[in-house]
Design an enzyme around this catalytic site. Structure first.
Site: not given
Ligand code: GLU
Length: 318
Positions: A249
């Site tokens: 990102k």
């Molecule tokens: N929020 C995490 C991310 O966007 C993903 C966490 C997960 O899937 O365990 O990389």
């Protein structure tokens, strides 16, 4: 069966995020399971409220729907991590009582110095770091410094059967070492929050990018410490840019919002991603729901996929 996708609202979602989201969605739907959307806005510095809305809109544009989530509710809410801090606090108390946490006063610089790595590549927190911490602890406490809280990781290996990667031996002492559960600035750490939420939301299957495989050992230790059964894990290969580097990102990689604004049809995105996974031989316009009946995790390509000019040309209507 309960699956989930858990975006961090730190930017718009790119094609790689879309690919992982589709996989989690297809897997849940193919199993006749419940699909949960959870917003991981833990990091108050990097998360932004406008991206929460933007990410949900991007996923809907792509053709995903969810049974539970911030905008649709559900029995296991709230579905936004910033509204779940009390649960992390409660879990922290459980861990504290069991004696597996310790206070760490090492700054980022201290950690780099101990690791002895010239460019400060973070070696896992282990014996050397604990010993320096013990030396400076009394002084830092007198100075009124707030420590982070770390979970102690002893040398050990953990066997995992990953539904995509296969049998793996995890070594959490080397991968993460003693990992942070609450930061010195009071913010909750990803490792703790993700496990607490997956337990509380009764998630049975975690489908996520394979960049998170090295975190899985730490997470398995937390499941054990909190007295819960871990879910099944499927770590899926990432999408790479034309430069061979994974999309990120912060690099401003091609986002779903940008594609939408440029007039790209979501069916083109779904078709490209499905073909990148080997689900169809070449890109065709497809709807996300075209794959829900037949999808099998075991059939996807196991290697990362590199985007090139021809893929972008297809998106834009070539
Ligand atoms: N929020 C995490 C991310 O966007 C993903 C966490 C997960 O899937 O365990 O990389």
């Amino acid at each position: 069966m309960r699956g989930r996708y858990a975006p961090s609202p730190t930017g718009q979602l790119h094609l790689g995020n879309a690919r992982t989201a589709l996989l989690a969605y297809w897997h849940a739907r193919a199993q006749g399971g419940t699909f949960v959307m959870r917003v991981e806005d833990l990091d108050t510095q990097r998360s932004r409220p406008e991206f929460v809305q933007a990410n949900l809109e991007e996923l809907r544009w792509l053709g995903l729907g969810w049974d539970e989530g911030p905008d649709v509710g559900g029995a296991f809410g709230p579905y936004v991590q910033s509204e779940r801090f009390w649960l992390y606090k409660r879990a922290l108390e459980t861990l504290r009582t069991s004696g597996q946490l310790f206070e760490c006063y090492l700054s980022r610089k201290d950690l780099q110095d101990v690791a002895g790595a010239p460019h400060g590549t973070g070696a896992a927190h282990g014996e050397a770091q604990r010993s320096l911490n013990a030396q400076i602890e009394a002084r830092k406490r007198r100075e009124g410094k707030t420590p982070s809280l770390r979970f102690r990781v002893e040398p050990q290996t953990l066997a995992l059967h990953d539904e995509v990667v296969g049998n793996v031996t995890l070594n959490p002492a080397a991968d993460t070492g003693d990992f942070v559960v609450r930061r010195a600035d009071g913010e909750w750490a990803y490792q703790l929050a993700v496990v607490v939420d997956d337990i509380a939301m009764k998630i049975t299957h975690v489908v996520r990018g394979d960049d998170l495989l090295p975190s899985t050992g730490a997470q398995l230790l937390l499941y054990r410490a909190l007295g819960a059964e871990p879910p099944a894990f499927a770590h899926v290969p990432l999408l790479l840019g034309a430069d061979g580097v994974r999309l990120a990102k912060r690099k401003g990689s091609l986002t779903l919002s940008a594609l939408n604004e440029a007039g790209v049809r979501p069916e083109r995105v779904v078709g490209l991603l499905a073909s990148s996974l080997g689900l169809i031989e070449r890109p065709l316009e497809a709807h996300a729901d075209d794959f829900t009946e037949t999808f099998e995790l075991g059939r996807i390509h196991k290697e990362a996929f590199r985007l090139d000019e021809s893929h972008l040309a297809w998106l834009y209507g070539g």
